[in-house]
Design a protein around this motif. Sequence first.
Motif, PDB file in Angstrom:
ATOM      1  N   UNK A   1      87.676  38.244-154.171  1.00  0.00           N
ATOM      2  CA  UNK A   1      87.578  39.899-154.490  1.00  0.00           C
ATOM      3  C   UNK A   1      86.905  40.514-153.466  1.00  0.00           C
ATOM      4  N   UNK A   2      86.958  41.583-152.885  1.00  0.00           N
ATOM      5  CA  UNK A   2      86.135  42.114-151.829  1.00  0.00           C
ATOM      6  C   UNK A   2      85.163  42.743-152.660  1.00  0.00           C
ATOM      7  N   UNK A   3      85.214  43.565-153.713  1.00  0.00           N
ATOM      8  CA  UNK A   3      84.069  44.031-154.311  1.00  0.00           C
ATOM      9  C   UNK A   3      83.111  42.910-154.804  1.00  0.00           C
ATOM     10  N   UNK A   4      83.507  41.899-155.108  1.00  0.00           N
ATOM     11  CA  UNK A   4      82.758  40.902-155.569  1.00  0.00           C
ATOM     12  C   UNK A   4      81.950  40.389-154.409  1.00  0.00           C
ATOM     13  N   UNK A   5      82.270  40.380-153.311  1.00  0.00           N
ATOM     14  CA  UNK A   5      81.718  39.994-152.056  1.00  0.00           C
ATOM     15  C   UNK A   5      80.592  40.933-151.805  1.00  0.00           C
ATOM     16  N   UNK A   6      80.942  42.321-151.794  1.00  0.00           N
ATOM     17  CA  UNK A   6      79.879  43.203-151.682  1.00  0.00           C
ATOM     18  C   UNK A   6      78.678  43.059-152.436  1.00  0.00           C
ATOM     19  N   UNK A   7      78.943  42.767-153.852  1.00  0.00           N
ATOM     20  CA  UNK A   7      77.904  42.719-154.951  1.00  0.00           C
ATOM     21  C   UNK A   7      77.308  41.298-154.790  1.00  0.00           C
ATOM     22  N   UNK A   8      77.833  40.368-154.046  1.00  0.00           N
ATOM     23  CA  UNK A   8      77.290  38.831-154.208  1.00  0.00           C
ATOM     24  C   UNK A   8      76.403  39.066-152.771  1.00  0.00           C
ATOM     25  N   UNK A   9      76.533  39.833-151.935  1.00  0.00           N
ATOM     26  CA  UNK A   9      75.591  40.101-150.713  1.00  0.00           C
ATOM     27  C   UNK A   9      74.440  41.187-151.096  1.00  0.00           C
ATOM     28  N   UNK A  10      74.927  42.183-151.519  1.00  0.00           N
ATOM     29  CA  UNK A  10      74.151  43.631-151.842  1.00  0.00           C
ATOM     30  C   UNK A  10      73.085  43.086-152.764  1.00  0.00           C
ATOM     31  N   UNK A  11      73.452  42.769-153.948  1.00  0.00           N
ATOM     32  CA  UNK A  11      72.389  42.353-155.139  1.00  0.00           C
ATOM     33  C   UNK A  11      71.119  41.493-154.583  1.00  0.00           C
ATOM     34  N   UNK A  12      71.356  40.586-153.953  1.00  0.00           N
ATOM     35  CA  UNK A  12      70.203  39.693-153.797  1.00  0.00           C
ATOM     36  C   UNK A  12      69.489  40.555-152.543  1.00  0.00           C
ATOM     37  N   UNK A  13      69.946  41.207-151.397  1.00  0.00           N
ATOM     38  CA  UNK A  13      69.233  41.776-150.855  1.00  0.00           C
ATOM     39  C   UNK A  13      68.313  43.154-151.380  1.00  0.00           C
ATOM     40  N   UNK A  14      69.091  43.839-152.405  1.00  0.00           N
ATOM     41  CA  UNK A  14      68.347  44.732-153.332  1.00  0.00           C
ATOM     42  C   UNK A  14      67.007  44.099-154.185  1.00  0.00           C
ATOM     43  N   UNK A  15      67.296  42.992-154.806  1.00  0.00           N
ATOM     44  CA  UNK A  15      66.345  42.244-155.505  1.00  0.00           C
ATOM     45  C   UNK A  15      65.159  41.850-154.740  1.00  0.00           C
ATOM     46  N   UNK A  16      65.287  41.384-153.364  1.00  0.00           N
ATOM     47  CA  UNK A  16      64.298  41.146-152.432  1.00  0.00           C
ATOM     48  C   UNK A  16      63.559  42.264-151.717  1.00  0.00           C
ATOM     49  N   UNK A  17      64.217  43.274-151.572  1.00  0.00           N
ATOM     50  CA  UNK A  17      63.700  44.549-151.073  1.00  0.00           C
ATOM     51  C   UNK A  17      62.662  44.933-152.364  1.00  0.00           C
ATOM     52  N   UNK A  18      63.351  44.954-153.514  1.00  0.00           N
ATOM     53  CA  UNK A  18      62.165  45.409-154.510  1.00  0.00           C
ATOM     54  C   UNK A  18      61.195  44.458-154.737  1.00  0.00           C
ATOM     55  N   UNK A  19      61.094  43.289-154.634  1.00  0.00           N
ATOM     56  CA  UNK A  19      60.119  42.452-154.914  1.00  0.00           C
ATOM     57  C   UNK A  19      59.197  42.735-153.591  1.00  0.00           C
ATOM     58  N   UNK A  20      59.511  42.972-152.603  1.00  0.00           N
ATOM     59  CA  UNK A  20      58.790  43.579-151.285  1.00  0.00           C
ATOM     60  C   UNK A  20      57.786  44.619-151.749  1.00  0.00           C
ATOM     61  N   UNK A  21      58.452  45.626-152.234  1.00  0.00           N
ATOM     62  CA  UNK A  21      57.819  46.853-152.354  1.00  0.00           C
ATOM     63  C   UNK A  21      56.676  46.871-153.494  1.00  0.00           C
TER      64      UNK A  21
END
Length: 234
Positions: free
Chosen positions: A34-54
């Motif tokens: 599912x396309x929405x799941x693909x966006x979540x699967x790539x977007x959430x790890x990026x967000x989690x890593x960004x927050x950890x950097x901050x």
Amino acid sequence: MKKFLSAYYNIWYIPVLTAAAVSIAGIFTLMIPYEAVAYLSTGLPFLALLVSFILGIIKLFKKQYLNGVLQFFFTALVSIIGIFAASIFMLFYPYDYYANNLEIPEDIDLNIPRDTLSLTCSDITDFEIGNEFQPGLYTYAFCYSTGENGIIYLKAFEINHEDPLSTKSLQQRSAISVVPSANVVRYQLDGHFSIFEGDWDHPYAARFELWFRNENGSERKLAEKIYKIEGWMR
């Protein structure tokens, strides 16, 4: 929940472990088609890593130098490993969702690829697209008479948006050499070509164009037809 948020903010390795867990989960959830799941699967790890950097940078500003450096370093390490693993995984990712929202217009002359090519030659230029052993893999035959040496090849376009299809490979994989002939001659591709855009069971309409290029590099379009096709899944 408050305890977790407090630990997430204050303990340097909690955001790192969270980002790693989310990244690993994202690789597995990418297999859900599912396309929405693909966006979540790539977007959430990026967000989690960004927050950890901050949060690591915040610790440095608070003069928690050891915790800040450790969090920053291990977040970067998880990011590098994640990008490498994701790059390898995406080489074999079977879905591209290109055709999911495409509609086939009703007012077109739509052809269906045959399992066996049945093109017969009269005195006109014509061609036919045929299925190969998997959806998205095709072959073709054409009828043509020319007074010069050259190459016949195909171009393809999705008809709603005029997107060129498989531009990196289609012309090369569909190329057939032709020689001068007074009569119309039938040629057939020895092999197949791939249309990469789209997935199985998501058909859409594509305009195939038959082109001729002579030895001097001059090109001209000979014919075109619209076919109902599917994209090849790796």
